[in-house]
Each structure stands twice: as structure tokens, then as C-alpha cells.
Design an enzyme around this catalytic site. Structure first.
Site, PDB file in Angstrom:
ATOM      1  N   ASP A 252      46.054   4.113 124.994  1.00  0.00           N
ATOM      2  CA  ASP A 252      45.600   5.421 125.262  1.00  0.00           C
ATOM      3  C   ASP A 252      44.163   5.397 124.720  1.00  0.00           C
ATOM      4  OD1 ASP A 252      44.653   7.838 124.928  1.00  0.00           O
ATOM      5  OD2 ASP A 252      46.566   8.818 124.436  1.00  0.00           O
TER       6      ASP A 252
ATOM      7  N   TYR B   6      48.582  10.596 118.854  1.00  0.00           N
ATOM      8  CA  TYR B   6      48.815  11.701 119.677  1.00  0.00           C
ATOM      9  C   TYR B   6      48.354  11.256 121.447  1.00  0.00           C
ATOM     10  CZ  TYR B   6      47.512  16.412 121.880  1.00  0.00           C
ATOM     11  OH  TYR B   6      47.501  17.406 122.734  1.00  0.00           O
TER      12      TYR B   6
ATOM     13  N   LYS C 249      37.796  12.338 127.487  1.00  0.00           N
ATOM     14  CA  LYS C 249      36.835  12.571 126.482  1.00  0.00           C
ATOM     15  C   LYS C 249      35.537  12.211 127.075  1.00  0.00           C
ATOM     16  CE  LYS C 249      39.772  14.089 122.727  1.00  0.00           C
ATOM     17  NZ  LYS C 249      40.953  13.471 122.480  1.00  0.00           N
TER      18      LYS C 249
HETATM   19  C1  LIG Z   1      42.520  13.943 123.173  1.00  0.00           C
HETATM   20  C2  LIG Z   1      43.443  13.166 123.248  1.00  0.00           C
HETATM   21  C3  LIG Z   1      44.324  13.127 124.300  1.00  0.00           C
HETATM   22  C4  LIG Z   1      44.626  14.380 125.317  1.00  0.00           C
HETATM   23  O1  LIG Z   1      43.458  14.777 126.047  1.00  0.00           O
HETATM   24  P1  LIG Z   1      43.237  16.168 126.474  1.00  0.00           P
HETATM   25  O2  LIG Z   1      42.030  16.178 127.388  1.00  0.00           O
HETATM   26  O3  LIG Z   1      42.771  16.865 125.137  1.00  0.00           O
HETATM   27  O4  LIG Z   1      44.264  16.580 127.373  1.00  0.00           O
HETATM   28  C5  LIG Z   1      45.106  11.937 124.800  1.00  0.00           C
HETATM   29  N1  LIG Z   1      45.184  10.932 123.812  1.00  0.00           N
HETATM   30  C6  LIG Z   1      44.359  10.785 122.912  1.00  0.00           C
HETATM   31  C7  LIG Z   1      44.247   9.605 122.141  1.00  0.00           C
HETATM   32  C8  LIG Z   1      43.407  11.773 122.503  1.00  0.00           C
HETATM   33  O5  LIG Z   1      42.719  11.776 121.557  1.00  0.00           O
END
Ligand SMILES: *Cc1c(COP(=O)(O)O)cnc(C)c1O
Length: 425
Positions: A236, A144, A264
């Protein structure tokens, strides 16, 4: 457990907010029951509006690594707020956070702050396209990367290299530029790779189909293939950054991506995101280069202050060893409890994040993650919830251990898990 107030609030929320929630997984659709409305957190615990307490293993999806209402974060944020909360102008704190991130993360020479992980990824994709002057992106099934159009794509049928939209509202003309292949499958990548590929984006350790680890050679292979084709490699690390180690997954595996996305943890519980990479690539962003990206609240001083304090705490020697020790104890306890109860599970774990899959197979990609029994997970989840342990309300998510979880929390969790497993039979 009395959840009357949560029930009333959920009914009211559904009146004013679509589905009653501001992010879908919070609605408990895949586990059933009433979502708890949380009005307080302290250390490892959260409290709902009926006064029930829970040991929290969501921790704001990993963002809260120090624990809820951490005193050093609160006091730093209070100080920052007293000086004003947003200026739309450059501030000294954002320079300090950028320097801290550059010093910590091997692949980042320059960094741009944004307001969410989604925004970081969306901007990184635009940057990769602008830098390479190419359009196609390769991503992996089950990873994701936030909800930007080009990332909400699922695999086309058969050997199709065109992705198809995974949400209404995404034009097929956008989806066709994203190719989705199975995680840990280098051969599949090789088959769809060509010189139109701007970037391969990957969660170096996946947290979003449950925890799935990269198999030996996978990340190295991605590094080699992207280099060979002149494409960029995007890690990511929105979850793994400052989680797996102070330098993230790239430090653990010794693979340096061209662009890294963060979020995060770096906001210490406030809205933030960041993307960074090699200077030559980052200097394509405006105002120097032609890739446009901006934000009213980018580098917001309150979020930045919370992030700075959080990273400072994480830079203390022994922090990651401590997290590792606690997580080992918890995971060992869960394994033993499952064995004792005769429940078959697979646990995937990396550092302080792990997932419990109710399956007999090893979980290495999305299709094997999907073999986890959703009814069993729902029963397990609800059993634990009613006994005061708060897990992610989906079988395809990670549990997070933080610095506030105590030895007693771990013990209590293991005992509660034993009870839940015995009820499952
Ligand atoms: C949470 C997450 C996102 C998106 O971040 P948001 O702050 O919720 O927009 C993107 N990539 C990964 C791997 C994530 O876990």
C-alpha cells in the site's frame, strides 16, 4: 490568535455534518480545541476563515507535494475542465497517466484508476482473492489501508488468528478473514501463514501510526514468505508512492510486490486512487477477467490531468534531493531544539516524511508508537498551531515536507518548535 469565524463555522458544521467534519481526524478530538476552517492555500501556507496563516505540514496528508494552488497544476486543470469534466467513456489522458505510472513504479505492468485510496485497496484485496482463489488476508497493526470492511480490523486476543472488527457495522464473518500481526514481526507472520492466505498487505514504510520504518529484512522476508506460500504481496503505497522516490518505497528497498496501491500524490490534490501489478494478475479484472470493479468517475479527466502534471514535475532531476535536504535541515533543527530544552523525543524519518514521538523508546511498531505521550503532543500541537504552524492533529500521523516549503519556512518552524519545547517543560 483570533479564531472566531472558525468557532462559528464549527458550531454550524456540527448541525449539518456528523461531528462537523467529513473525515474524523479533522475534528481535533485527540489534541483539543477548535478545528480551523481553511479557505485558501498558497505554496507552503494555508489560511483560515479568520485570516490566520499557517505553514502547512499536513499538505492534504501528503497529497500536495508541489504546494498549494501550484500554478502549473491550476492551468492544466483549467484547460482540462474547459473540455468537459466527465464522460463515462475512455479518454486519452488516462492512457498517458497509466503509462507514466507503469514507467515509474517497478512492480506495475498494468494499472487501473479509481477514485480514492480506500477504493484502490478494496479492489486490490478483491483481485488478490480472485486471483488466488483464497480468502484470508494478513495485515499489520497500525497500518491504515482505508476504511473498507476487511481492513478495519484489529488483532484478536492472544494468539488468535481471527481478527475482530475495529468499527461497528463490520460483520464478524468478514473480520475473521483478516489476521492482524505486529509490524516488523516476521515470526508472527510465519505463525499465522498458511495456504489460505490470499495476500499480505503492508505499508512498506508506515505513515499511519506515525512514520515507522521497516527493519532490515522485514520486506524481504514478506516477499519470501508470500512467494513460498503462493500468496500475493500487496504494497500500500498510497502515501509512499512518488513520495519516497519517483518509484516509491519499492524502488528504494528493491522489493517488488505483486500489487501496488496508489493514491494521494497521483491526483495532485484531486480525488484519485490506483492499483496495479503484474499483467497476469491485472488481467483477472473485468472486462477481461472475472474480478468485477468499475467506477463512474474512474480516470476522471480533471483529476488525471492534475496527477499527470504533478508526476511530470516530480520527474525533474534533483526534486527528491531537494526535498531530502530541506527535511534533513528541519529534522536536525527539531532534534537540537529538543536536546536544548531537555525534552525527550524520538524522530522516525524517511525522505520527506517524518514523525515526532514524545517517548524514550525507539518506535518500531504500533505498541511502541502508542508510548508517545498524547498530552505532550497535544500541548506541542496547540503551541505550534497558535504560532502559525499546522501539524497533523494526532500524535500517530506523519508530517510532510513539500517542494513549496522554503528555507525561511524551515527556519521559522525550527524557531517555533524551540519555543513550543520550552513551554512544554
Ligand atoms: C490515505 C491512505 C489510504 C486511503 O486513501 P483515501 O484516499 O483516504 O481513501 C489508504 N492507504 C494508506 C497507506 C493511506 O495513507
Amino acid at each position: 490568535m483570533n479564531i472566531q469565524e472558525s468557532r462559528i463555522l464549527f458550531e454550524k458544521a456540527k448541525e449539518y455534518i456528523p461531528g462537523g467534519v467529513n473525515s474524523p481526524v479533522r475534528a481535533f478530538k485527540s489534541v483539543g480545541g477548535t478545528p480551523r476552517f481553511i479557505n485558501k492555500g498558497n505554496g507552503s501556507k494555508i489560511f483560515d476563515v479568520d485570516g490566520n496563516s499557517y505553514i502547512d505540514y499536513i499538505c492534504s496528508w501528503g497529497a500536495i507535494i508541489l504546494g498549494h494552488a501550484e500554478i502549473s497544476v491550476i492551468s492544466a486543470v483549467r484547460d482540462a475542465m474547459e473540455n468537459g469534466t466527465s464522460f463515462g467513456a475512455a479518454t486519452p489522458l488516462e492512457v498517458e497517466l497509466a503509462e507514466t505510472i507503469v514507467d515509474a513504479v517497478p512492480g506495475i505492468e498494468q494499472v487501473r484508476l479509481v477514485s480514492s485510496g480506500t477504493e484502490a485497496v478494496m479492489s486490490a484485496i478483491r483481485l488478490a482473492r480472485g486471483y488466488t482463489n483464497r480468502n484470508r488476508i494478513i495485515k499489520f497493526e497500525g497500518c491504515y489501508h482505508g476504511h473498507a470492511d476487511s481492513m478495519l480490523i484489529k488483532a484478536g486476543s492472544g494468539a488468535a488468528t481471527f481478527g475482530i472488527p475495529d468499527s461497528l457495522g463490520i460483520p464478524a464473518d468478514i473480520a475473521k478473514y483478516t489476521t492482524v500481526v505486529p509490524y516488523n514481526d516476521l515470526e508472527a507472520v510465519k505463525q499465522v501463514m498458511d495456504t489460505d492466505v490470499a495476500a499480505i498487505i503492508v505499508e512498506p514504510v508506515c505513515g499511519n501510526m506515525g512514520v515507522v520504518l521497516p527493519q532490515e529484512g522485514f520486506l524481504e522476508g514478506l516477499r519470501e514468505i508470500t512467494t513460498e506460500y503462493g500468496s500475493l504481496l500487496i504494497f500500500d503505497e498510497v502515501i509512499t508512492g512518488f513520495r519516497l522516490s519517483y518509484g516509491g518505497a519499492q524502488q528504494v528497498y528493491g522489493i517488488t510486490p505483486d500489487i501496488t496501491c496508489l493514491g494521494k500524490i497521483i491526483g495532485g490534490g484531486f480525488p484519485i486512487g490506483a492499483y496495479g501489478g503484474k499483467r497476469e494478475i491485472m488481467e483477472c479484472i473485468s472486462p477481461i477477467g472475472g474480478v468485477y470493479q468499475a467506477g463512474t468517475l474512474s480516470g476522471n479527466p480533471v483529476a488525471v490531468q492534475a496527477g499527470l502534471i504533478t508526476l511530470k514535475m516530480l520527474s525533474i532531476i534533483g526534486v527528491y534531493e531537494f526535498l531530502d535536504k530541506h527535511t534533513t535541515k528541519l529534522v536536525d533543527g527539531i532534534q537540537k531544539a529538543a536536546k536544548k530544552a531537555g525534552v525527550t523525543i524520538t524522530i522516525n524519518r524517511m525522505a520527506s516524511m517524518f514523525s515526532v514521538f514524545f517517548t524514550e523508546t525507539s518506535v518500531t511498531n504500533y505498541s511502541t508508537a502508542m508510548t508517545s505521550d498524547s498530552e505532550k503532543y497535544a500541548a506541542f500541537f496547540n503551541s505550534l498551531l497558535n504560532d502559525g504552524i499546522y501539524l497533523p492533529p494526532s500524535r500517530l500521523e506523519a508530517w510532510f515536507v513539500g517542494l513549496a516549503h522554503t528555507a525561511e519556512d524551515i527556519e521559522q518552524t525550527i524557531e517555533t518548535v524551540e519555543r513550543a519545547f520550552s513551554r512544554l517543560k
